[in-house]
Write a protein that holds these residues in place. Structure first.
Motif, PDB file in Angstrom:
ATOM      1  N   VAL A 179      22.860  36.023 115.048  1.00  0.00           N
ATOM      2  CA  VAL A 179      21.639  36.579 113.808  1.00  0.00           C
ATOM      3  C   VAL A 179      20.925  38.134 114.321  1.00  0.00           C
ATOM      4  O   VAL A 179      21.307  39.341 113.752  1.00  0.00           O
ATOM      5  CB  VAL A 179      21.375  36.436 112.812  1.00  0.00           C
ATOM      6  N   CYS A 180      20.165  37.969 115.280  1.00  0.00           N
ATOM      7  CA  CYS A 180      19.210  38.930 115.596  1.00  0.00           C
ATOM      8  C   CYS A 180      19.712  39.945 116.850  1.00  0.00           C
ATOM      9  O   CYS A 180      19.980  41.235 116.984  1.00  0.00           O
ATOM     10  CB  CYS A 180      18.316  37.830 116.495  1.00  0.00           C
ATOM     11  N   GLU A 181      21.328  38.877 117.594  1.00  0.00           N
ATOM     12  CA  GLU A 181      21.826  40.023 118.480  1.00  0.00           C
ATOM     13  C   GLU A 181      23.363  41.136 117.705  1.00  0.00           C
ATOM     14  O   GLU A 181      22.991  42.464 117.477  1.00  0.00           O
ATOM     15  CB  GLU A 181      22.998  39.155 119.094  1.00  0.00           C
ATOM     16  N   VAL A 182      23.242  40.588 116.712  1.00  0.00           N
ATOM     17  CA  VAL A 182      23.980  41.959 115.745  1.00  0.00           C
ATOM     18  C   VAL A 182      23.020  42.690 114.661  1.00  0.00           C
ATOM     19  O   VAL A 182      23.449  44.228 115.131  1.00  0.00           O
ATOM     20  CB  VAL A 182      24.806  40.667 114.306  1.00  0.00           C
ATOM     21  N   ALA A 183      21.850  42.644 114.402  1.00  0.00           N
ATOM     22  CA  ALA A 183      20.492  43.154 113.944  1.00  0.00           C
ATOM     23  C   ALA A 183      20.383  44.127 114.641  1.00  0.00           C
ATOM     24  O   ALA A 183      20.151  45.655 114.986  1.00  0.00           O
ATOM     25  CB  ALA A 183      20.038  42.329 113.602  1.00  0.00           C
ATOM     26  N   ALA A 184      19.714  43.175 116.142  1.00  0.00           N
ATOM     27  CA  ALA A 184      19.447  44.274 117.179  1.00  0.00           C
ATOM     28  C   ALA A 184      20.639  45.590 117.764  1.00  0.00           C
ATOM     29  O   ALA A 184      19.957  47.141 117.432  1.00  0.00           O
ATOM     30  CB  ALA A 184      18.754  44.249 118.505  1.00  0.00           C
ATOM     31  N   ARG A 185      21.442  45.708 117.302  1.00  0.00           N
ATOM     32  CA  ARG A 185      22.222  46.677 117.365  1.00  0.00           C
ATOM     33  C   ARG A 185      22.557  47.908 116.240  1.00  0.00           C
ATOM     34  O   ARG A 185      22.514  48.998 116.750  1.00  0.00           O
ATOM     35  CB  ARG A 185      24.155  46.121 117.965  1.00  0.00           C
ATOM     36  N   VAL A 186      22.243  47.173 115.046  1.00  0.00           N
ATOM     37  CA  VAL A 186      22.895  47.450 114.062  1.00  0.00           C
ATOM     38  C   VAL A 186      21.570  48.756 113.986  1.00  0.00           C
ATOM     39  O   VAL A 186      21.857  49.434 113.864  1.00  0.00           O
ATOM     40  CB  VAL A 186      22.592  46.848 112.972  1.00  0.00           C
ATOM     41  N   ALA A 187      20.408  47.987 114.069  1.00  0.00           N
ATOM     42  CA  ALA A 187      18.936  48.628 113.555  1.00  0.00           C
ATOM     43  C   ALA A 187      19.247  50.492 114.657  1.00  0.00           C
ATOM     44  O   ALA A 187      18.448  50.783 114.131  1.00  0.00           O
ATOM     45  CB  ALA A 187      18.044  48.501 114.943  1.00  0.00           C
ATOM     46  N   ARG A 188      19.638  50.280 115.878  1.00  0.00           N
ATOM     47  CA  ARG A 188      19.966  51.710 115.836  1.00  0.00           C
ATOM     48  C   ARG A 188      20.226  52.910 115.068  1.00  0.00           C
ATOM     49  O   ARG A 188      20.204  53.966 115.562  1.00  0.00           O
ATOM     50  CB  ARG A 188      20.379  51.857 117.366  1.00  0.00           C
ATOM     51  N   TYR A 189      21.444  52.503 114.291  1.00  0.00           N
ATOM     52  CA  TYR A 189      21.804  53.418 113.256  1.00  0.00           C
ATOM     53  C   TYR A 189      21.518  53.130 112.150  1.00  0.00           C
ATOM     54  O   TYR A 189      20.822  52.354 112.119  1.00  0.00           O
ATOM     55  CB  TYR A 189      23.559  53.082 113.422  1.00  0.00           C
ATOM     56  N   ASP A 190      21.760  54.472 111.468  1.00  0.00           N
ATOM     57  CA  ASP A 190      21.031  54.564 110.123  1.00  0.00           C
ATOM     58  C   ASP A 190      21.725  54.149 108.743  1.00  0.00           C
ATOM     59  O   ASP A 190      22.082  54.576 108.111  1.00  0.00           O
ATOM     60  CB  ASP A 190      20.528  55.568 109.951  1.00  0.00           C
ATOM     61  N   LEU A 191      21.938  52.348 108.690  1.00  0.00           N
ATOM     62  CA  LEU A 191      23.497  52.530 107.772  1.00  0.00           C
ATOM     63  C   LEU A 191      22.471  50.982 107.026  1.00  0.00           C
ATOM     64  O   LEU A 191      21.077  50.494 107.477  1.00  0.00           O
ATOM     65  CB  LEU A 191      24.035  51.070 108.262  1.00  0.00           C
ATOM     66  N   PRO A 192      22.981  50.598 105.559  1.00  0.00           N
ATOM     67  CA  PRO A 192      21.416  50.185 105.278  1.00  0.00           C
ATOM     68  C   PRO A 192      22.344  48.665 105.307  1.00  0.00           C
ATOM     69  O   PRO A 192      23.427  48.508 105.594  1.00  0.00           O
ATOM     70  CB  PRO A 192      22.563  50.097 103.759  1.00  0.00           C
ATOM     71  N   VAL A 193      20.944  47.838 105.247  1.00  0.00           N
ATOM     72  CA  VAL A 193      21.164  46.601 105.774  1.00  0.00           C
ATOM     73  C   VAL A 193      21.564  45.643 104.406  1.00  0.00           C
ATOM     74  O   VAL A 193      20.171  44.947 103.873  1.00  0.00           O
ATOM     75  CB  VAL A 193      21.301  46.219 106.788  1.00  0.00           C
ATOM     76  N   LEU A 194      22.029  44.627 103.908  1.00  0.00           N
ATOM     77  CA  LEU A 194      21.888  43.605 103.402  1.00  0.00           C
ATOM     78  C   LEU A 194      22.008  41.850 104.093  1.00  0.00           C
ATOM     79  O   LEU A 194      22.940  41.428 104.655  1.00  0.00           O
ATOM     80  CB  LEU A 194      22.950  43.344 102.636  1.00  0.00           C
ATOM     81  N   VAL A 195      20.591  41.204 103.629  1.00  0.00           N
ATOM     82  CA  VAL A 195      20.436  40.015 104.381  1.00  0.00           C
ATOM     83  C   VAL A 195      20.795  39.312 103.317  1.00  0.00           C
ATOM     84  O   VAL A 195      19.563  39.649 102.255  1.00  0.00           O
ATOM     85  CB  VAL A 195      19.014  40.064 104.728  1.00  0.00           C
ATOM     86  N   GLN A 196      21.426  38.405 103.590  1.00  0.00           N
ATOM     87  CA  GLN A 196      21.555  37.147 102.513  1.00  0.00           C
ATOM     88  C   GLN A 196      20.322  35.647 103.327  1.00  0.00           C
ATOM     89  O   GLN A 196      20.758  35.629 104.060  1.00  0.00           O
ATOM     90  CB  GLN A 196      22.433  36.548 102.217  1.00  0.00           C
ATOM     91  N   GLY A 197      20.201  35.109 101.769  1.00  0.00           N
ATOM     92  CA  GLY A 197      19.564  33.826 102.477  1.00  0.00           C
ATOM     93  C   GLY A 197      18.383  33.437 101.441  1.00  0.00           C
ATOM     94  O   GLY A 197      18.602  33.605 100.467  1.00  0.00           O
ATOM     95  N   GLU A 198      18.341  31.840 101.825  1.00  0.00           N
ATOM     96  CA  GLU A 198      17.927  31.530 101.279  1.00  0.00           C
ATOM     97  C   GLU A 198      16.220  31.621 100.907  1.00  0.00           C
ATOM     98  O   GLU A 198      15.842  32.136 101.562  1.00  0.00           O
ATOM     99  CB  GLU A 198      17.517  29.651 101.297  1.00  0.00           C
ATOM    100  N   SER A 199      15.621  31.314 100.289  1.00  0.00           N
ATOM    101  CA  SER A 199      14.580  31.574 100.358  1.00  0.00           C
ATOM    102  C   SER A 199      13.098  30.557 101.227  1.00  0.00           C
ATOM    103  O   SER A 199      13.379  29.921 101.269  1.00  0.00           O
ATOM    104  CB  SER A 199      13.711  30.957  98.293  1.00  0.00           C
ATOM    105  N   GLY A 200      12.962  32.088 101.876  1.00  0.00           N
ATOM    106  CA  GLY A 200      11.716  31.091 102.769  1.00  0.00           C
ATOM    107  C   GLY A 200      12.499  31.178 104.571  1.00  0.00           C
ATOM    108  O   GLY A 200      12.074  30.434 105.392  1.00  0.00           O
ATOM    109  N   THR A 201      13.538  32.079 104.067  1.00  0.00           N
ATOM    110  CA  THR A 201      13.988  31.786 106.131  1.00  0.00           C
ATOM    111  C   THR A 201      14.119  32.673 106.747  1.00  0.00           C
ATOM    112  O   THR A 201      14.071  32.640 107.741  1.00  0.00           O
ATOM    113  CB  THR A 201      15.997  31.824 105.546  1.00  0.00           C
TER     114      THR A 201
END
Length: 481
Positions: free
Chosen positions: A175-197
Motif C-alpha cells: 500500500v505504501c509503495e503504491v502511495a509513494a509513487r502516486v504522491a508525486r502526481y496531482d491525482l485524487p486518491v480514495l483511501v478505503q478501510g475500517e475505522s481506526g486503520t
C-alpha cells in the motif's frame, strides 16, 4: 518524566458533561476543569494554558461573553466553544468578537473532539513559532530561510511512509509503495478501510511526499459536521447568507488553496454535497453560501471512507460520476486482524507514547501480554489497541504490562462476549481433538510471532526439531506468514 504537553482548560457548569470531556482528552493532554467563568479566570491567572474549551450555556456569563474576556486578557490562548443547535445563532454572531477558533456542535463525537483539540494545540504552537520567526526575519532573513528548511525536513521525516509503523513483509508495505509513487502526481486518491486503520496517517504521508508538501494539509471528518453547517465549513459563506452570518467566512477549500484537503467519511455525504464536491474536482472552483460568484481553488483531494462505495453507487446512495472522480487511485488499508505480524511493533510504539503521555517510566510487555494482543482480532483496529494499552499503563503498578491489565474481552480473545476459563479465542465448542488442535495452532503462531518467524528459535523454544515444526506448520496451514 512528567507530561510537558500544553494544558487544556475545560469550562462547563454541568458535571456530567465536564467529566465526559475530561475522560476523552486526559489521555492525550493535561486537563484543567472549571464549573464557572469566575473559577476559570482564577485558573488562567495561575496556570499556563494553551486552549480554553467552553460551553455556551452557563449561569452568569455565556460562553461567548466569557471568551471575549479571555481574548482581552489572554490573547495567546486558543478559544473553542461547544454549543447546542439552538444556540448556534448566538455563537456565530460572537465568533469574531471573541476570536473563537472554532465551535463544536452537540452531541459531539469523541474522535472529532480530540482531533479538534489537537489542531488547536498545534495552532497555538504555530503562533509562537511565527512570533519567533518574525523576530528572526527582522534580524536575519537567511536564518529564517534556514530554519524553515530545517523544520520542513523534520515534518517530511515525521510523516514519511517509513514512519508508518509495521514489521518487515507487512501487508501495509505494498500500500505504501503504491502511495509513494502516486504522491508525486496531482491525482485524487480514495483511501478505503475500517475505522481506526490509519487512513489519515497514510493521507499525510502522501501529502508530505508530494510537490505540495510545503503548503497546507487540512483535515475534516464529514460525519462529524451537522448538515446545515457542512457547506459553510467546506466552501465558506458570505455575510448575510443566513441568520447569524454577520461576517464573511473562509471555507476549508480556500484555506487549503495550494495544498491538500483530506475528507474523511466521504461515504456519509448527502446528494446535494456530492454535487458540490464534484464541481470542485471537475472545475477547481467553489461557491461560498450566499455568493453569486465562484472562486478558483487549487487543491489536491484525498478522501477516505469505511463504506463500500461501489455498492453505494449500485444502490443509488452515492453518485457514480463523483465516485470515479475520487477513485483516480484507490488504496485499501488492511485491518489489524490481517496484519498480526505488525502488532508487536505497533504495540511497542503505543506503549512508549502512553508512558510518555501519562508520566510513567519506560514499560515493557510480558510474553503473555504480547501473546494476548497478537491473538485478539481487534475489531476497533489501532484505535481500540491504543485504548487498551493506555488502560494497561494506568492499571499496571510495576514496569511490566501483563495480560491481566487488559479488558476481559481482550484477555479471553472474544468479540462481543467473554468465556471465563477460555484463552485467546480457543473455541468453546467442538470435539476434544478439534479444541486441542486449535490450542496447538495458537501456541505455534505465538512462538513464531514472538521470534519474528525465525523457525529455528521457535522450534528450540517448543522442544521440536525444525522438521517437526515444519510438519506442524503444514498441518495447520501456518507455513506462510
Amino acid at each position: 518524566m512528567p507530561n510537558m504537553q500544553p494544558a487544556v482548560l475545560v469550562v462547563d457548569d454541568e458535571v456530567h458533561s465536564l467529566d465526559a470531556i475530561r475522560r476523552t482528552l486526559e489521555e492525550t493532554f493535561p486537563i484543567l476543569t472549571a464549573s464557572s467563568a469566575d473559577r476559570a479566570k482564577e485558573i488562567l491567572d495561575q496556570r499556563s494554558v494553551s486552549v480554553v474549551l467552553c460551553d455556551q450555556r452557563m449561569p452568569g456569563l455565556t460562553g461567548v461573553e466569557f471568551l471575549k474576556q479571555v481574548r482581552e486578557r489572554w490573547p495567546h490562548i486558543v478559544r473553542i466553544i461547544i454549543s447546542g443547535y439552538t444556540d448556534l445563532e448566538d455563537v456565530i454572531a460572537g465568533i469574531n468578537d471573541a476570536g473563537i477558533y472554532c465551535y463544536i456542535q452537540k452531541p459531539w463525537a469523541p474522535d472529532h473532539l480530540l482531533a479538534t483539540i489537537r489542531q488547536a494545540v498545534d495552532t497555538q504552537g504555530l503562533r509562537g513559532d511565527l512570533q519567533r520567526l518574525d523576530l528572526e526575519l527582522r534580524s536575519s532573513p537567511s536564518v529564517l530561510l534556514q530554519r524553515r528548511s530545517e523544520k520542513m525536513a523534520r515534518v517530511r521525516d515525521e510523516f514519511s511512509f517509513e514512519r508508518i509503523v509495521r514489521a518487515p513483509g507487512s501487508p501495509v508495505d505494498p500500500v505504501c509503495e503504491v502511495a509513494a509513487r502516486v504522491a508525486r502526481y496531482d491525482l485524487p486518491v480514495l483511501v478505503q478501510g475500517e475505522s481506526g486503520t490509519g487512513k489519515e496517517l497514510l493521507a499525510r504521508a502522501i501529502h508530505y511526499a508530494s510537490p505540495r508538501a510545503d503548503q497546507a494539509f487540512v483535515v475534516e471528518n464529514l460525519a462529524s459536521i451537522a448538515d446545515p453547517l457542512i457547506e459553510s465549513e467546506l466552501f465558506g459563506h458570505k455575510r448575510g447568507a443566513f441568520t447569524g452570518a454577520y461576517e464573511d467566512h473562509i471555507g476549508l477549500f480556500q484555506r487549503a488553496d495550494g495544498g491538500t484537503v483530506f475528507l474523511d467519511e466521504i461515504g456519509d455525504t448527502s446528494p446535494a454535497l456530492q454535487v458540490k464536491l464534484l464541481r470542485v474536482l471537475q472545475e477547481g472552483e467553489v461557491r461560498p453560501v450566499g455568493s453569486t460568484r465562484t472562486l478558483q481553488v487549487d487543491v489536491r483531494l484525498i478522501a477516505a471512507t469505511h463504506r463500500d462505495l461501489e455498492t453505494a453507487v449500485r444502490e443509488g446512495r452515492f453518485r457514480e460520476d463523483l465516485y470515479y472522480r475520487l477513485a483516480g487511485i484507490t488504496l485499501a488499508m488492511p485491518p489489524l486482524r490481517e496484519r498480526p505480524g505488525d502488532l508487536p511493533a505497533i504495540a511497542a510504539r503505543l506503549l512508549e507514547q502512553a508512558a510518555r503521555d501519562l508520566g510513567r517510566e519506560a514499560l515493557t510487555f510480558s510474553a503473555d501480554a504480547l501473546s494476548t494482543l497478537v491473538t485478539y482480532p481487534w475489531p476497533g483496529n489501532i484505535r481500540e489497541l491504543r485504548n487498551e494499552i493506555y488502560r494497561a499503563v494506568v492499571l499496571s503498578e510495576d514496569h511490566c504490562i501483563r495480560s491481566t491489565a487488559f479488558s476481559r474481552k481482550v484477555q479471553y480473545g472474544q468479540v462481543g462476549q467473554t468465556v471465563p476459563g477460555m484463552n485467546h479465542g480457543i473455541p468453546a465448542t467442538g470435539t476434544l481433538q478439534e479444541r486441542l488442535d486449535a490450542i496447538e495452532a495458537v501456541v505455534l503462531k505465538e512462538a513464531l510471532l514472538r521470534h519474528r518467524w525465525n523457525k529455528t528459535r521457535a522450534a528450540q523454544e517448543l522442544g521440536l526439531s525444525r522438521v517437526g515444526l515444519r510438519q506442524k506448520l503444514l498441518r495447520f496451514r501456518l507455513e506462510e506468514k
